[in-house]
Design a protein around this motif. Sequence first.
Motif, PDB file in Angstrom:
ATOM      1  N   GLN A 110       0.233  -1.323   0.167  1.00  0.00           N
ATOM      2  CA  GLN A 110       0.328   0.129  -0.051  1.00  0.00           C
ATOM      3  C   GLN A 110       0.533   1.110   0.561  1.00  0.00           C
ATOM      4  O   GLN A 110       0.367   2.187  -1.000  1.00  0.00           O
ATOM      5  CB  GLN A 110      -0.892  -0.283   0.930  1.00  0.00           C
ATOM      6  N   ARG A 111       2.267   1.179   0.694  1.00  0.00           N
ATOM      7  CA  ARG A 111       2.607   2.140   0.459  1.00  0.00           C
ATOM      8  C   ARG A 111       3.506   2.659  -0.431  1.00  0.00           C
ATOM      9  O   ARG A 111       3.905   3.471  -0.643  1.00  0.00           O
ATOM     10  CB  ARG A 111       3.881   2.965   1.867  1.00  0.00           C
ATOM     11  N   GLY A 112       3.570   1.339  -0.392  1.00  0.00           N
ATOM     12  CA  GLY A 112       5.192   1.505  -2.019  1.00  0.00           C
ATOM     13  C   GLY A 112       4.523   2.048  -3.036  1.00  0.00           C
ATOM     14  O   GLY A 112       4.855   2.945  -4.219  1.00  0.00           O
ATOM     15  N   PHE A 113       3.164   2.126  -3.008  1.00  0.00           N
ATOM     16  CA  PHE A 113       2.515   2.360  -4.574  1.00  0.00           C
ATOM     17  C   PHE A 113       2.407   4.156  -4.679  1.00  0.00           C
ATOM     18  O   PHE A 113       1.822   4.258  -5.646  1.00  0.00           O
ATOM     19  CB  PHE A 113       0.975   2.038  -4.576  1.00  0.00           C
ATOM     20  N   LEU A 114       2.399   4.588  -2.768  1.00  0.00           N
ATOM     21  CA  LEU A 114       2.696   6.415  -2.338  1.00  0.00           C
ATOM     22  C   LEU A 114       3.467   6.342  -3.406  1.00  0.00           C
ATOM     23  O   LEU A 114       4.156   8.071  -2.950  1.00  0.00           O
ATOM     24  CB  LEU A 114       2.021   6.284  -1.875  1.00  0.00           C
ATOM     25  N   THR A 115       4.982   5.966  -3.931  1.00  0.00           N
ATOM     26  CA  THR A 115       6.807   6.683  -3.413  1.00  0.00           C
ATOM     27  C   THR A 115       6.725   6.538  -4.975  1.00  0.00           C
ATOM     28  O   THR A 115       5.540   6.454  -6.577  1.00  0.00           O
ATOM     29  CB  THR A 115       7.908   4.910  -3.195  1.00  0.00           C
ATOM     30  N   CYS A 116       7.732   7.268  -5.095  1.00  0.00           N
ATOM     31  CA  CYS A 116       7.753   7.602  -6.545  1.00  0.00           C
ATOM     32  C   CYS A 116       8.919   6.488  -6.812  1.00  0.00           C
ATOM     33  O   CYS A 116      10.051   7.164  -7.887  1.00  0.00           O
ATOM     34  CB  CYS A 116       8.663   9.052  -6.177  1.00  0.00           C
ATOM     35  N   LEU A 117       9.106   5.275  -6.761  1.00  0.00           N
ATOM     36  CA  LEU A 117      10.055   4.442  -6.794  1.00  0.00           C
ATOM     37  C   LEU A 117       9.740   4.588  -8.934  1.00  0.00           C
ATOM     38  O   LEU A 117       8.664   3.963  -8.920  1.00  0.00           O
ATOM     39  CB  LEU A 117       9.769   3.075  -6.466  1.00  0.00           C
TER      40      LEU A 117
ATOM     41  N   ALA B 177       7.946  -3.164  -9.634  1.00  0.00           N
ATOM     42  CA  ALA B 177       8.881  -3.529  -8.083  1.00  0.00           C
ATOM     43  C   ALA B 177       7.607  -4.373  -7.054  1.00  0.00           C
ATOM     44  O   ALA B 177       7.795  -5.121  -6.203  1.00  0.00           O
ATOM     45  CB  ALA B 177       9.237  -2.243  -7.378  1.00  0.00           C
ATOM     46  N   LEU B 178       6.541  -3.852  -7.725  1.00  0.00           N
ATOM     47  CA  LEU B 178       5.287  -3.722  -5.995  1.00  0.00           C
ATOM     48  C   LEU B 178       4.851  -5.392  -6.663  1.00  0.00           C
ATOM     49  O   LEU B 178       4.657  -6.324  -6.104  1.00  0.00           O
ATOM     50  CB  LEU B 178       4.388  -3.045  -6.626  1.00  0.00           C
ATOM     51  N   LEU B 179       4.467  -6.047  -8.105  1.00  0.00           N
ATOM     52  CA  LEU B 179       3.811  -6.895  -8.955  1.00  0.00           C
ATOM     53  C   LEU B 179       5.306  -8.188  -8.544  1.00  0.00           C
ATOM     54  O   LEU B 179       4.771  -9.263  -7.948  1.00  0.00           O
ATOM     55  CB  LEU B 179       3.692  -6.885 -10.281  1.00  0.00           C
ATOM     56  N   ASN B 180       6.426  -7.870  -8.473  1.00  0.00           N
ATOM     57  CA  ASN B 180       7.172  -8.329  -7.731  1.00  0.00           C
ATOM     58  C   ASN B 180       7.644  -8.815  -6.657  1.00  0.00           C
ATOM     59  O   ASN B 180       7.307 -10.235  -5.977  1.00  0.00           O
ATOM     60  CB  ASN B 180       8.440  -8.234  -8.562  1.00  0.00           C
ATOM     61  N   LEU B 181       6.827  -7.802  -5.850  1.00  0.00           N
ATOM     62  CA  LEU B 181       6.627  -8.111  -4.669  1.00  0.00           C
ATOM     63  C   LEU B 181       5.721  -9.254  -4.254  1.00  0.00           C
ATOM     64  O   LEU B 181       5.518 -10.215  -3.086  1.00  0.00           O
ATOM     65  CB  LEU B 181       6.822  -7.288  -3.470  1.00  0.00           C
ATOM     66  N   VAL B 182       4.149  -8.796  -4.599  1.00  0.00           N
ATOM     67  CA  VAL B 182       3.308  -9.834  -4.752  1.00  0.00           C
ATOM     68  C   VAL B 182       3.736 -11.134  -5.354  1.00  0.00           C
ATOM     69  O   VAL B 182       3.063 -11.909  -4.740  1.00  0.00           O
ATOM     70  CB  VAL B 182       1.946  -9.438  -5.336  1.00  0.00           C
ATOM     71  N   THR B 183       4.734 -11.253  -6.462  1.00  0.00           N
ATOM     72  CA  THR B 183       4.410 -12.577  -6.716  1.00  0.00           C
ATOM     73  C   THR B 183       5.742 -13.480  -6.123  1.00  0.00           C
ATOM     74  O   THR B 183       4.527 -14.589  -5.808  1.00  0.00           O
ATOM     75  CB  THR B 183       4.500 -12.196  -7.816  1.00  0.00           C
ATOM     76  N   THR B 184       6.660 -12.874  -5.861  1.00  0.00           N
ATOM     77  CA  THR B 184       7.047 -13.596  -4.328  1.00  0.00           C
ATOM     78  C   THR B 184       6.848 -13.832  -2.955  1.00  0.00           C
ATOM     79  O   THR B 184       6.541 -14.838  -2.760  1.00  0.00           O
ATOM     80  CB  THR B 184       8.413 -12.292  -4.544  1.00  0.00           C
ATOM     81  N   LEU B 185       5.528 -12.807  -2.801  1.00  0.00           N
ATOM     82  CA  LEU B 185       4.663 -13.447  -1.174  1.00  0.00           C
ATOM     83  C   LEU B 185       3.597 -14.617  -1.500  1.00  0.00           C
ATOM     84  O   LEU B 185       3.650 -15.603  -1.574  1.00  0.00           O
ATOM     85  CB  LEU B 185       3.821 -12.730  -0.922  1.00  0.00           C
ATOM     86  N   LEU B 186       2.740 -14.836  -3.225  1.00  0.00           N
ATOM     87  CA  LEU B 186       2.114 -15.583  -3.282  1.00  0.00           C
ATOM     88  C   LEU B 186       3.034 -16.886  -3.580  1.00  0.00           C
ATOM     89  O   LEU B 186       2.324 -18.191  -3.316  1.00  0.00           O
ATOM     90  CB  LEU B 186       1.209 -15.159  -4.802  1.00  0.00           C
ATOM     91  N   GLU B 187       4.159 -17.109  -4.018  1.00  0.00           N
ATOM     92  CA  GLU B 187       4.739 -18.163  -4.475  1.00  0.00           C
ATOM     93  C   GLU B 187       6.135 -19.311  -3.356  1.00  0.00           C
ATOM     94  O   GLU B 187       5.894 -20.018  -3.211  1.00  0.00           O
ATOM     95  CB  GLU B 187       5.241 -18.168  -5.897  1.00  0.00           C
ATOM     96  N   GLU B 188       6.187 -17.603  -2.382  1.00  0.00           N
ATOM     97  CA  GLU B 188       7.460 -18.100  -1.520  1.00  0.00           C
ATOM     98  C   GLU B 188       6.477 -18.713  -0.284  1.00  0.00           C
ATOM     99  O   GLU B 188       7.128 -18.686   1.058  1.00  0.00           O
ATOM    100  CB  GLU B 188       8.821 -17.414  -1.401  1.00  0.00           C
TER     101      GLU B 188
ATOM    102  N   VAL C 160      10.986  -1.479  -2.400  1.00  0.00           N
ATOM    103  CA  VAL C 160      10.230  -1.494  -1.795  1.00  0.00           C
ATOM    104  C   VAL C 160      10.489  -0.909  -1.001  1.00  0.00           C
ATOM    105  O   VAL C 160       9.996   0.465   0.140  1.00  0.00           O
ATOM    106  CB  VAL C 160       8.891  -2.554  -2.639  1.00  0.00           C
ATOM    107  N   PHE C 161      11.432  -1.144   0.123  1.00  0.00           N
ATOM    108  CA  PHE C 161      11.666  -0.998   1.289  1.00  0.00           C
ATOM    109  C   PHE C 161      12.468  -0.149   1.713  1.00  0.00           C
ATOM    110  O   PHE C 161      11.733   0.816   2.438  1.00  0.00           O
ATOM    111  CB  PHE C 161      12.436  -1.972   1.744  1.00  0.00           C
TER     112      PHE C 161
END
Length: 285
Positions: A74-81, A87-98, A114-115
């Motif tokens: 949620q907070r990562g979506f507010l950033t200027c990354l 990057a957020l999709l990679n975070l979610v994908t890794t969370l769902l798979e690992e 993201v952090f």
Amino acid sequence: MSEVVYTYDGSFDGFLSCVFARYANKEVPIAISRDEDFPPTLFPCRFIPTDPAHARRVLRKVLTLSPYGARLLQRGFLTCLPDRELALLNLVTTLLEEGPGFLRDRSHPAVYPVFRAVRHLEGEAHVLKGFVRFSDLGGVLGGEIEPKNRVLPLLRSHFCARYPQDAFFLYDRTHHEALLHAAGQAVIRPLADFQMAPPDEAEARYRTLWKRFYDTIAIRERDNPRCRMTHMPKRYWSTMTEFQGPEFFTPQNSPVGVPAPGAPAGKPAPGIPPAPGRSAPGSSL
């Protein structure tokens, strides 16, 4: 899985709908972009409409696996990354798979960008709690900021608690949106075209008093520009009263304005004249 480019409406629910579509369609998005910002490409493109039901399913699953992961999302979506959505999709994908275990390792490739971006967002929101300058505009407090990240959702609770009985707004020049508060209610709304009204006589004098105070307490012999810019970065000066030029202190319908606010015993703040015309351009937790 086929490779494709996703475009969406730029909302958080729209991004979560892209995550849902990635698994439902068994695709690998190589880019996810706001529809109006998308450059031409030779890859097949797909516009993903925002589906609140799909968005709720994705967020509920992330929350079930890891509340901390949901906070990063949620907070990562507010950033200027850069390449934020991928990057957020990679975070979610890794969370769902690992599973959530990898989130404890901040050096993990899916966590670190993201952090780091979230830490920058939270740091910027923290310093803006002290750098925001409000003006009294006919009984309504108004201020402007020019942040790199979308900090208004993080600033909302602070300023609503600080001014619970006051009507105020805080405009984000960069992302063209405003935090509006009145009668105990607060909302964040898009605001594409905004220009701050000039001050009246009373507000102009308050601005002058503030800048005179700032100049007076300065100690000329201890002037250290580098130290000052460390604690008060220069990119925030454009919206701070003490760094404005004479036009900022001129009351409405007054050809002369109030006297110049310099103080003989102090070191005047370096003026940054406001840009001509409209406010400079530069978006829930």
